[in-house]
Enzyme design. Sequence first.
Site, short mmCIF file in Angstrom:
data_model
loop_
_atom_site.label_atom_id
_atom_site.label_comp_id
_atom_site.label_asym_id
_atom_site.label_seq_id
_atom_site.Cartn_x
_atom_site.Cartn_y
_atom_site.Cartn_z
CB CYS A 2 -1.04 -0.11 1.26
SG CYS A 2 -1.49 -1.49 1.41
NE ARG A 27 5.04 1.78 -1.44
CZ ARG A 27 6.11 1.60 -1.02
NH1 ARG A 27 7.22 2.14 -2.17
NH2 ARG A 27 6.01 0.83 0.34
CD1 TRP A 74 -2.27 -5.08 -4.68
CD2 TRP A 74 -1.42 -6.21 -3.35
NE1 TRP A 74 -1.25 -6.62 -5.29
CE2 TRP A 74 -1.63 -7.28 -3.44
CE3 TRP A 74 -0.53 -6.71 -1.25
CZ2 TRP A 74 -0.76 -8.63 -3.87
CZ3 TRP A 74 -0.73 -7.97 -0.89
CH2 TRP A 74 -0.19 -8.83 -2.05
CG ASN A 100 2.26 -0.78 3.60
OD1 ASN A 100 2.62 -1.31 2.89
ND2 ASN A 100 3.80 0.15 3.22
N GLY A 101 1.21 -2.73 5.63
CA GLY A 101 2.09 -3.93 6.41
C GLY A 101 0.69 -5.52 7.09
CD GLU A 461 12.20 -11.38 -16.12
OE1 GLU A 461 11.39 -11.97 -14.76
OE2 GLU A 461 11.62 -10.65 -16.29
CE LYS A 465 8.03 -8.63 -16.53
NZ LYS A 465 9.30 -9.25 -15.43
CD GLU A 468 5.20 -9.88 -13.22
OE1 GLU A 468 5.63 -9.86 -12.20
OE2 GLU A 468 6.45 -9.46 -14.07
CG HIS A 484 13.29 -36.08 -18.46
ND1 HIS A 484 13.53 -37.27 -18.76
CD2 HIS A 484 14.06 -34.83 -18.72
CE1 HIS A 484 14.79 -37.37 -19.04
NE2 HIS A 484 15.57 -36.45 -19.39
CE LYS A 580 8.45 -1.44 -10.03
NZ LYS A 580 8.54 -2.93 -11.04
C1 G6P Z 1 6.68 -8.48 -7.05
C2 G6P Z 1 6.84 -7.67 -8.24
C3 G6P Z 1 7.67 -8.37 -9.27
C4 G6P Z 1 9.26 -8.31 -8.95
C5 G6P Z 1 9.34 -8.70 -7.16
C6 G6P Z 1 10.57 -8.54 -6.78
O1 G6P Z 1 6.44 -9.84 -7.07
O2 G6P Z 1 5.88 -8.09 -8.63
O3 G6P Z 1 7.58 -7.54 -10.51
O4 G6P Z 1 10.20 -9.27 -9.58
O5 G6P Z 1 8.32 -8.16 -6.24
O6 G6P Z 1 10.89 -7.24 -5.99
P1 G6P Z 1 12.37 -6.39 -5.82
O7 G6P Z 1 11.11 -5.25 -6.02
O8 G6P Z 1 12.98 -7.00 -4.77
O9 G6P Z 1 13.48 -6.67 -6.83
#
Ligand code: G6P
Length: 585
Positions: A2, A27, A74, A100-101, A461, A465, A468, A484, A580
């Site tokens: 948040c 956030r 969030w 937040n938390g 990765e 993407k 997400e 396998h 994020k």
């Molecule tokens: C969240 C984000 C991801 C990110 C991960 C690690 O899950 O949605 O996109 O890769 O956190 O974040 P950081 O800031 O530690 O790289």
Amino acid sequence: MCSIIGYKGKNFAAPILVDSLKKMEYRGYDSVGVATFDNGGIMVRKGTGKVLEVNKNLAISEMAGKIGIGHTRWATHGGVTDKNAHPHSACKNNIAVVHNGIIENYKELKEELTVAGHTFASETDSEVIAHLLEVHHGKGVRDAMIQTCKRLKGNYAFVAVFQDGTIAGARYEEPLIIGVANDGYFISSDVLGFLQYTDKAVFLENGDICIVDNSKLEVFNFEGTPVAHPITQVAWELGDIEKGKYAHHTLKEINEQKITVVHAGRQDEEIISKFCDLLANAKSVYITGSGTSYHSALIFKYMLAKFAKIRAETVMSSESQYALASIEGDSVLVAISQSGETADVLDSVKLAKNQGAKILLIVNVTTSSLARISDAFLSTNCGPEIGVAATKSFTGQLALIYNITDRLCKGCLATARAEFAVAIENVIASQASVMRVAEQMKDCTDIYLLGRSIHYPIALEGALKLKELAYVHAEGIAAGELKHGPLALMEKNTFVIMLNPHDPTFGDTISNAHEIKARGATVIGISDRKDDVYDHWIEIPQLKEESFYPIVEVIPLQMLAYQLALAKNADPDYPRNLAKSVTVR
Ligand code: G6P
């Protein structure tokens, strides 16, 4: 997760708070709310949706008062509803709180407060803070803050506005930063919350409480002892958080990579030497990160083994409590994080630190909590990344990893590093093939990405993407594992992306492509070499150093995920259910 903001100053608070919340919306973005203090009373407006939408519906920015607090949510405890949106008020409406938390003991506190006659309006854990402050308010704001913090278990940063016009904040395991402007104070979870108004910041430490009263700032700990923190100048340029000519932050950030990888490679000599010395002299090396940053950790491990002859173990931060439970004191833990605030990464670092390990950090936000507790950190220098899905921070991490490796192997990669920027520019410029593939894939439900060796982390990765941004089932698979199990999934409607540059992995991966094609799936090759087995070919530039292919391979995957998100009418900057910066466990 948040975002929280408080303001007390000479200007009207509400428009400032709305503006700050818009800047920190990445956030968390399911609900929005603001409380302002004016004329002896506290007003609250809040609702579900994004900042601009809720502001339009509730005219938040027109609220009166020069003192206020704001929040974007969030959801963790309680659904996404107007009532669960912050701020939360105490029974007498004399206090409002944004948090937040996670308050871990909220159930027992809620029970206790309910028995004492308090009525709760929401299902959130956060609301207990407002009621606790009310209970302890008899001896003033200072005592209320101290007594409340002593009762809370879990991790939190919160800001409260009181009926006398005071605003106060407290932090425990969640970031909280004070912005010091000429005409007022901010209390925010992120420097972006006030950077437009001031670049002077005071970083609160764990267990700090701050009070802004009569335009003066007071900071003390949970025992009431005053603490002094310096005012730091924050360096980021504000222009960086605007979208500019781009439709989305994510698109802007993908395009920026031609510059950001170059910036990530530029490091202060002294700091990078210290970083490399600690790494080279460690008895054991562990590398950790979450999400995208964990994929960088996998590539770092490969680079260290191949070029620096350093063996490292990678640990997903969320697994570290098991994997790092017992390590030697002369170990080094390299943490990789864009935000520097991810709770799981912070936990790994604390665990390793408590056992005597040194902490090295690769980070983008240099004012973050992780940067403050590491023994040495290097910045990826990418500027603010606003799109929730990491793009430029990932390639920045890779560029920095290549730089570190180059030092450790005494310049063995130096010549090859020079070709980066041009190669990236070429990939970004040639989007036509990605657009064609996106058109073919827009209705697909299953995508597999295959790669060997250093390309396997890129398969992971790319899949991340696609999940997400485009909400599609996507799986990264080590190409050798195809037979396998995954081969059983290959059929007419599956799409398989082969990460297959012309390096020693090429031949084996081409064989896999044939096996897949024979089962009727559509094969897409990301490669510098065309091959008949590909139904679609996404060309990438040929590189002299094969270890650098991950950077040019991942960019088409970022663009593909972005295009598929658009085709699905999904917002690429704010994917559903994600945040994020994941500051809760
Ligand atoms: C969240 C984000 C991801 C990110 C991960 C690690 O899950 O949605 O996109 O890769 O956190 O974040 P950081 O800031 O530690 O790289």
